[in-house]
Design a protein around this motif. Sequence first.
Motif, PDB file in Angstrom:
ATOM      1  N   GLY A 102     -24.543  15.957  -1.268  1.00  0.00           N
ATOM      2  CA  GLY A 102     -24.403  17.371  -0.849  1.00  0.00           C
ATOM      3  C   GLY A 102     -24.027  17.554  -2.270  1.00  0.00           C
ATOM      4  N   PRO A 103     -24.018  19.302  -2.428  1.00  0.00           N
ATOM      5  CA  PRO A 103     -24.306  20.043  -3.468  1.00  0.00           C
ATOM      6  C   PRO A 103     -22.829  19.978  -4.334  1.00  0.00           C
ATOM      7  CG  PRO A 103     -23.017  21.073  -1.500  1.00  0.00           C
ATOM      8  CD  PRO A 103     -22.822  19.973  -0.613  1.00  0.00           C
ATOM      9  N   ALA A 104     -23.419  19.492  -5.383  1.00  0.00           N
ATOM     10  CA  ALA A 104     -22.175  19.173  -6.860  1.00  0.00           C
ATOM     11  C   ALA A 104     -22.084  20.314  -7.845  1.00  0.00           C
ATOM     12  CB  ALA A 104     -23.365  18.192  -7.648  1.00  0.00           C
ATOM     13  N   VAL A 105     -21.097  20.372  -8.298  1.00  0.00           N
ATOM     14  CA  VAL A 105     -20.678  21.573  -9.503  1.00  0.00           C
ATOM     15  C   VAL A 105     -21.089  21.631 -10.425  1.00  0.00           C
ATOM     16  CG1 VAL A 105     -19.190  22.661 -10.288  1.00  0.00           C
ATOM     17  CG2 VAL A 105     -18.898  22.829  -7.926  1.00  0.00           C
ATOM     18  N   VAL A 106     -21.730  22.345 -11.512  1.00  0.00           N
ATOM     19  CA  VAL A 106     -22.451  22.121 -12.547  1.00  0.00           C
ATOM     20  C   VAL A 106     -21.654  22.488 -13.715  1.00  0.00           C
ATOM     21  CG1 VAL A 106     -25.224  22.396 -13.777  1.00  0.00           C
ATOM     22  CG2 VAL A 106     -24.945  21.197 -12.380  1.00  0.00           C
ATOM     23  N   PRO A 107     -21.057  22.373 -14.917  1.00  0.00           N
ATOM     24  CA  PRO A 107     -20.063  22.661 -15.757  1.00  0.00           C
ATOM     25  C   PRO A 107     -20.858  23.632 -16.622  1.00  0.00           C
ATOM     26  CG  PRO A 107     -20.420  20.155 -16.572  1.00  0.00           C
ATOM     27  CD  PRO A 107     -21.524  20.910 -14.701  1.00  0.00           C
ATOM     28  N   ALA A 108     -20.428  24.620 -17.348  1.00  0.00           N
ATOM     29  CA  ALA A 108     -20.918  25.309 -18.323  1.00  0.00           C
ATOM     30  C   ALA A 108     -21.673  24.762 -19.148  1.00  0.00           C
ATOM     31  CB  ALA A 108     -19.899  26.449 -18.980  1.00  0.00           C
ATOM     32  N   ALA A 109     -21.275  23.594 -19.836  1.00  0.00           N
ATOM     33  CA  ALA A 109     -21.741  22.801 -20.691  1.00  0.00           C
ATOM     34  C   ALA A 109     -23.239  22.363 -20.540  1.00  0.00           C
ATOM     35  CB  ALA A 109     -21.454  21.817 -21.468  1.00  0.00           C
ATOM     36  N   THR A 110     -23.400  21.917 -19.064  1.00  0.00           N
ATOM     37  CA  THR A 110     -24.517  22.079 -19.056  1.00  0.00           C
ATOM     38  C   THR A 110     -25.556  23.171 -18.494  1.00  0.00           C
ATOM     39  OG1 THR A 110     -24.019  19.842 -17.857  1.00  0.00           O
ATOM     40  CG2 THR A 110     -25.614  19.955 -16.416  1.00  0.00           C
ATOM     41  N   VAL A 111     -25.105  24.472 -17.922  1.00  0.00           N
ATOM     42  CA  VAL A 111     -25.295  25.347 -17.959  1.00  0.00           C
ATOM     43  C   VAL A 111     -26.163  25.980 -18.976  1.00  0.00           C
ATOM     44  CG1 VAL A 111     -25.977  27.458 -16.606  1.00  0.00           C
ATOM     45  CG2 VAL A 111     -24.461  25.811 -15.628  1.00  0.00           C
ATOM     46  N   SER A 112     -25.424  25.950 -19.811  1.00  0.00           N
ATOM     47  CA  SER A 112     -25.280  26.644 -21.096  1.00  0.00           C
ATOM     48  C   SER A 112     -27.157  25.262 -21.986  1.00  0.00           C
ATOM     49  CB  SER A 112     -24.061  26.437 -22.471  1.00  0.00           C
ATOM     50  OG  SER A 112     -25.282  26.362 -24.013  1.00  0.00           O
ATOM     51  N   ALA A 113     -26.585  23.514 -21.788  1.00  0.00           N
ATOM     52  CA  ALA A 113     -27.869  22.999 -22.349  1.00  0.00           C
ATOM     53  C   ALA A 113     -29.367  23.233 -21.948  1.00  0.00           C
ATOM     54  CB  ALA A 113     -27.033  21.665 -22.519  1.00  0.00           C
ATOM     55  N   TYR A 114     -29.078  23.069 -19.889  1.00  0.00           N
ATOM     56  CA  TYR A 114     -30.482  23.630 -20.123  1.00  0.00           C
ATOM     57  C   TYR A 114     -30.683  24.464 -19.324  1.00  0.00           C
ATOM     58  CZ  TYR A 114     -33.506  22.404 -15.930  1.00  0.00           C
ATOM     59  OH  TYR A 114     -34.898  22.006 -15.043  1.00  0.00           O
ATOM     60  N   LYS A 115     -30.301  25.316 -19.019  1.00  0.00           N
ATOM     61  CA  LYS A 115     -31.068  27.161 -19.561  1.00  0.00           C
ATOM     62  C   LYS A 115     -30.009  28.154 -20.646  1.00  0.00           C
ATOM     63  CE  LYS A 115     -31.594  30.889 -15.521  1.00  0.00           C
ATOM     64  NZ  LYS A 115     -31.476  30.803 -14.313  1.00  0.00           N
ATOM     65  N   GLY A 116     -28.737  28.097 -20.886  1.00  0.00           N
ATOM     66  CA  GLY A 116     -28.443  29.304 -21.671  1.00  0.00           C
ATOM     67  C   GLY A 116     -28.393  29.195 -22.585  1.00  0.00           C
ATOM     68  N   VAL A 117     -29.023  28.085 -23.176  1.00  0.00           N
ATOM     69  CA  VAL A 117     -29.180  27.866 -24.899  1.00  0.00           C
ATOM     70  C   VAL A 117     -30.367  28.957 -25.345  1.00  0.00           C
ATOM     71  CG1 VAL A 117     -29.997  26.983 -26.729  1.00  0.00           C
ATOM     72  CG2 VAL A 117     -27.819  26.165 -24.987  1.00  0.00           C
ATOM     73  N   ASP A 118     -31.657  28.464 -24.750  1.00  0.00           N
ATOM     74  CA  ASP A 118     -33.010  29.342 -25.075  1.00  0.00           C
ATOM     75  C   ASP A 118     -33.989  29.944 -23.657  1.00  0.00           C
ATOM     76  OD1 ASP A 118     -33.713  27.076 -23.399  1.00  0.00           O
ATOM     77  OD2 ASP A 118     -35.626  26.863 -24.886  1.00  0.00           O
ATOM     78  N   LEU A 119     -33.147  29.548 -22.258  1.00  0.00           N
ATOM     79  CA  LEU A 119     -33.760  30.216 -21.224  1.00  0.00           C
ATOM     80  C   LEU A 119     -34.830  30.066 -20.902  1.00  0.00           C
ATOM     81  CD1 LEU A 119     -32.238  33.728 -21.935  1.00  0.00           C
ATOM     82  CD2 LEU A 119     -31.236  31.989 -20.297  1.00  0.00           C
ATOM     83  N   PHE A 120     -35.642  28.361 -20.594  1.00  0.00           N
ATOM     84  CA  PHE A 120     -36.681  27.794 -20.879  1.00  0.00           C
ATOM     85  C   PHE A 120     -37.632  27.650 -21.777  1.00  0.00           C
ATOM     86  CE2 PHE A 120     -34.665  28.081 -15.765  1.00  0.00           C
ATOM     87  CZ  PHE A 120     -34.281  26.696 -16.391  1.00  0.00           C
ATOM     88  N   THR A 121     -37.233  28.638 -22.856  1.00  0.00           N
ATOM     89  CA  THR A 121     -37.998  28.749 -23.573  1.00  0.00           C
ATOM     90  C   THR A 121     -39.221  27.703 -24.347  1.00  0.00           C
ATOM     91  OG1 THR A 121     -37.695  30.446 -24.327  1.00  0.00           O
ATOM     92  CG2 THR A 121     -38.188  29.879 -26.211  1.00  0.00           C
ATOM     93  N   GLY A 122     -38.354  26.827 -24.179  1.00  0.00           N
ATOM     94  CA  GLY A 122     -38.875  25.272 -25.347  1.00  0.00           C
ATOM     95  C   GLY A 122     -39.714  24.639 -24.082  1.00  0.00           C
ATOM     96  N   ARG A 123     -39.529  25.067 -22.169  1.00  0.00           N
ATOM     97  CA  ARG A 123     -40.754  24.675 -21.480  1.00  0.00           C
ATOM     98  C   ARG A 123     -41.701  25.600 -21.637  1.00  0.00           C
ATOM     99  NH1 ARG A 123     -38.746  25.487 -15.402  1.00  0.00           N
ATOM    100  NH2 ARG A 123     -37.801  24.110 -15.931  1.00  0.00           N
ATOM    101  N   PHE A 124     -42.140  26.318 -22.052  1.00  0.00           N
ATOM    102  CA  PHE A 124     -43.197  27.223 -21.737  1.00  0.00           C
ATOM    103  C   PHE A 124     -44.287  27.113 -23.254  1.00  0.00           C
ATOM    104  CE2 PHE A 124     -40.915  28.938 -18.601  1.00  0.00           C
ATOM    105  CZ  PHE A 124     -41.491  29.126 -17.401  1.00  0.00           C
ATOM    106  N   ILE A 125     -43.215  27.103 -24.163  1.00  0.00           N
ATOM    107  CA  ILE A 125     -43.967  26.097 -25.490  1.00  0.00           C
ATOM    108  C   ILE A 125     -44.550  25.043 -25.172  1.00  0.00           C
ATOM    109  CG2 ILE A 125     -44.006  25.229 -28.476  1.00  0.00           C
ATOM    110  CD1 ILE A 125     -41.006  27.200 -27.958  1.00  0.00           C
ATOM    111  N   GLU A 126     -44.207  24.774 -24.313  1.00  0.00           N
ATOM    112  CA  GLU A 126     -45.380  23.367 -24.224  1.00  0.00           C
ATOM    113  C   GLU A 126     -46.585  23.378 -23.021  1.00  0.00           C
ATOM    114  OE1 GLU A 126     -43.323  19.985 -22.304  1.00  0.00           O
ATOM    115  OE2 GLU A 126     -41.103  19.626 -24.039  1.00  0.00           O
ATOM    116  N   GLN A 127     -46.255  24.520 -22.472  1.00  0.00           N
ATOM    117  CA  GLN A 127     -47.083  24.968 -21.812  1.00  0.00           C
ATOM    118  C   GLN A 127     -48.603  25.895 -22.235  1.00  0.00           C
ATOM    119  OE1 GLN A 127     -46.155  26.592 -18.129  1.00  0.00           O
ATOM    120  NE2 GLN A 127     -47.931  27.561 -17.316  1.00  0.00           N
TER     121      GLN A 127
END
Length: 371
Positions: A338-363
């Motif tokens: 079922g749905p799992a709540v993600v804590p703020a630290a995880t949101v920050s690490a996965y998206k909030g810090v760079d808003l996926f910039t790193g992914r597109f540097i790779e691309q």
Amino acid sequence: MSRTVAVVGGGYGGTAVAKALESQADVVLIDPRDAFVNIAGALRALTLPDWAGNMFFPFDTLLTRGTVIRDRAVSVDPEGVTLASGQRVAADYLVLATGSSYAYPARLNADSMEEALDDLRQTNKELAGAERVLILGAGPVGLELAGEIKDVWPDKHVTIVDPAKQLLPGFTSEMRDDLHRQLDELGIQLRLGTGVTGPSATEANRAATFTATTTDGDEITADIWFRAFGMGINSDYLADGRLTTLTSQGQVSVTETLNVRGPDDILGHVYAIGDLTDVAEAKLAAYALQHAEVVVQNITAQLRGEQLTATYRPMPHPMILLPLGRRGGVGQMPTPDGPAVVPAATVSAYKGVDLFTGRFIEQFGPTAVRG
């Protein structure tokens, strides 16, 4: 004999398809802009103009064999694409990936990277001088915009107004409770269950003090306001019906293999992905990228003379990663249980810090990053 794949739209899904298929076919990517825009970074680009260049990745660094045509599609039929310039792009396979539109600054108005950066710098100056900010719309865009503003200017007074009585319906109460708690900690005022009567006397995104009256009779005085509602589907070029009949919402009806349903039959060589489709799910970049994977598998199979095997099924529970600035945020991810709540630290690490910039540097490559 080499086959041609025309991809209409250079957003998240379109660029992924073009990149993945260029080694197997003659790929033509069609988009009016001069760069891919990581729109997940738009609201941070507004509050941090020195960072804004990081959301743009010029198309000339994307493809090594394929072709990018900077133009706008005005019509599509089963054999190809007609462009605003009058040019005709014939194709063996078509992928429609034109996405959706939204109010500035969540979506940028300019097709030129330099003009878009100029717009963001100008709006930043307007916002910087405003003490009281009114945001109309308490969906993910309005909430994220409020968080980005508070991250840079913690002393600004930020109010969000929305006629809905509940934040993010459809998500767990646990996640919504955490969201309310963080908004309270940031000092963001929520006015749910009410709207604003009539159009504002001032222009959106421009600094000018005004007083708005809510539908329940209160008054809100602010120095600038932003619109954070009203998504539209970018499907005008399909309105002539030469390829398919749009749904009442302006979307393209697709099969499980993401093939387009034509007026009379399924178009086996034509695909649609992302926000443009009628897939019953939220319109998120993550889903567009998943659609892209399915289409790449299926076109690859067709190029080899094989049957389509990849299908797409929406997740049973909604997903969201909603940053509130660089450190806060809430999230919910689907799991087998079922749905799992993600804590703020995880949101920050996965998206909030760079808003996926790193992914597109790779691309696109590190030289694509500006600013």
